[in-house]
Scaffold this active site. Structure first.
Site, PDB file in Angstrom:
ATOM      1  N   GLU A  45       0.831  -1.217   0.000  1.00  0.00           N
ATOM      2  CA  GLU A  45       0.000   0.000   0.000  1.00  0.00           C
ATOM      3  C   GLU A  45       0.858   1.256   0.000  1.00  0.00           C
ATOM      4  O   GLU A  45       0.553   2.218  -0.693  1.00  0.00           O
ATOM      5  CB  GLU A  45      -0.941   0.003   1.210  1.00  0.00           C
ATOM      6  CG  GLU A  45      -2.084  -0.995   1.103  1.00  0.00           C
ATOM      7  CD  GLU A  45      -2.973  -0.758  -0.118  1.00  0.00           C
ATOM      8  OE1 GLU A  45      -3.197   0.406  -0.473  1.00  0.00           O
ATOM      9  OE2 GLU A  45      -3.434  -1.752  -0.713  1.00  0.00           O
ATOM     10  N   CYS A 202     -12.432   2.148 -14.957  1.00  0.00           N
ATOM     11  CA  CYS A 202     -12.909   3.522 -14.796  1.00  0.00           C
ATOM     12  C   CYS A 202     -11.693   4.441 -14.682  1.00  0.00           C
ATOM     13  O   CYS A 202     -11.504   5.128 -13.691  1.00  0.00           O
ATOM     14  CB  CYS A 202     -13.815   3.630 -13.574  1.00  0.00           C
ATOM     15  SG  CYS A 202     -14.805   5.144 -13.547  1.00  0.00           S
ATOM     16  N   CYS A 209     -16.250   2.682 -20.536  1.00  0.00           N
ATOM     17  CA  CYS A 209     -17.564   3.018 -21.110  1.00  0.00           C
ATOM     18  C   CYS A 209     -17.431   3.663 -22.489  1.00  0.00           C
ATOM     19  O   CYS A 209     -18.367   3.597 -23.293  1.00  0.00           O
ATOM     20  CB  CYS A 209     -18.329   3.953 -20.165  1.00  0.00           C
ATOM     21  SG  CYS A 209     -17.396   5.417 -19.659  1.00  0.00           S
ATOM     22  N   CYS A 217     -18.292  -1.863 -19.097  1.00  0.00           N
ATOM     23  CA  CYS A 217     -18.528  -1.384 -17.747  1.00  0.00           C
ATOM     24  C   CYS A 217     -19.887  -1.875 -17.255  1.00  0.00           C
ATOM     25  O   CYS A 217     -20.910  -1.608 -17.882  1.00  0.00           O
ATOM     26  CB  CYS A 217     -18.495   0.140 -17.708  1.00  0.00           C
ATOM     27  SG  CYS A 217     -18.975   0.780 -16.090  1.00  0.00           S
ATOM     28  N   CYS A 223     -24.653   4.748 -14.457  1.00  0.00           N
ATOM     29  CA  CYS A 223     -23.606   5.717 -14.149  1.00  0.00           C
ATOM     30  C   CYS A 223     -24.034   7.124 -14.580  1.00  0.00           C
ATOM     31  O   CYS A 223     -24.210   7.408 -15.766  1.00  0.00           O
ATOM     32  CB  CYS A 223     -22.304   5.342 -14.851  1.00  0.00           C
ATOM     33  SG  CYS A 223     -21.006   6.571 -14.656  1.00  0.00           S
TER      34      CYS A 223
END
Length: 352
Positions: A45, A202, A209, A217, A223
């Site tokens: 992380e 995304c 999309c 998507c 959305c």
DNA sequence: AACACGGGGGG
DNA sequence: CCCCCAGTGTT
């Protein structure tokens, strides 16, 4: 009706759909997804905070080979850690990594805490990283909200508020928490799904999309950003124009009631307007510094330092320069600080 | 060349 | 709260 409902309309089954998507199309083979110990998750992380997955893939295993445990990392010197970090940038991360390892050893009996709030108190661990460690290493119920997740949530719910404002980011945090699955067994897939979907589908530019190459998507039908054709406007981050500080010298050349002005170039600030020359080398008459003053533009904070020179003869130093009687300058194109300054010159002259 | 990224630190 | 910073990678 609560505030949450007013801002974030219902998107049916988002949480479950994302879990399903992750199981089918998410990433499952990243090194830090195997053997999810707190140390391994935490290290990944921190590395991923400002570094692309592709870069971290080249560094993660090597780092773990040299510092296989939090104990070994804490026992190393900070220089050794920095050397291993070199090339990844944001070296504060490496220093905090080292400090954090030492804190885990001395303050937490060598075991990473599992409570997100406690994790957050460690160096280099903020709210999102704390949640990621708590979820992946300990199966806790906590929400992440990194850049990818902000983009995903803001787009799907059409949250078009300025995310440089703490208030709006906090609203997104509440929303992220409301979306968490209730079954603990779903938390890892859900959280990983948020990360993966943001990173691979995304994306900021050319998301799935509108770019079939990225796949399809599953949220296209609901959305808000996509349906309202605002993919490129959401998430919104209003960047504040950086105000550059500039010192500018004005050579105020005076001969009787006349001043020497210079028509500025057609490009740049005050293009084509008349101003005092900003430099001059030839005139050797005694000069006198006048009080400096500030002029603020959208992107510049200028400190203007006028220098007065009384000339015995009118000289013209450049083609773009011309002498004007103070009575005539009113008809010229002048930037604001010039007209203000010339007026004050008038007053001085009247007073004399 | 402009932008993106999480966290820390100072005002 | 707000602002600014740090470095590398991407667009």
């Amino acid at each position: 009706m609560s505030e949450k409902v007013m801002i974030f309309s219902e998107v049916k089954n988002f949480t479950q759909d994302l879990i399903d998507w992750q199981k089918k199309l998410g990433r499952h083979d990243l090194p830090w997804q195997k053997n999810r110990t707190a140390y391994r998750v935490w290290l990944s992380e921190i590395m991923l905070q400002q570094t692309q997955v592709s870069t971290v893939l080249n560094r993660y295993d090597e780092f773990l080979k040299i510092f296989p445990t939090v104990e070994r990392l804490g026992a190393a010197t900070v220089d050794e850690v920095l050397a291993q970090w070199s090339g990844m940038g944001y070296y504060t991360r490496a220093r905090n990594l080292h400090r954090c390892a030492q804190s885990v050893m001395t303050d937490h009996d060598g075991v990473f805490p599992s409570d997100p709030k406690v994790l957050e108190s460690l160096p280099g661990i903020g709210r999102s990283t704390a949640a990621a460690v708590a979820v992946f290493a300990y199966g806790k119920r906590a929400a992440i909200l990194d850049g990818n997740v902000k983009r995903v949530l803001a787009r799907i719910w059409g949250f078009d508020q300025d995310l440089t404002k703490t208030l709006h980011t906090n609203q997104l945090w509440s929303h992220a928490e409301n979306l968490l699955p209730h079954k603990k067994s779903d938390l890892i897939a859900y959280t990983q799904g948020l990360m993966d979907f943001g990173a691979t589908h995304c994306t900021q530019y050319q998301p799935a999309c509108i770019d079939p190459q990225k796949g399809s998507c599953p949220f296209k039908k609901s959305c808000v950003a996509y349906l309202s054709e605002r993919i490129n406007q959401i998430p919104l981050k209003v960047k504040k124009v950086k105000v550059e500080k500039i010192d500018m010298t004005w050579w105020v050349m005076i001969h009787q009631d006349q001043v020497l002005l210079e028509k500025r170039p057609e490009k740049g600030i005050w293009a084509g307007l008349w101003c005092f020359p900003e430099s001059q080398e030839l005139v050797k008459e005694p000069s006198q510094a006048m009080p400096a003053f500030k002029h603020v533009l959208t992107h510049r904070q200028m400190t203007i330092k006028p220098i007065k020179v009384h000339l015995k003869k009118r000289v013209r130093l450049q083609e773009n320069q011309q002498w004007f009687s103070l009575n005539d300058v009113g008809g010229l194109g002048l930037p604001k600080p010039m007209s203000l300054f010339l007026k004050s010159l008038d007053l001085v002259r009247d007073g004399e």
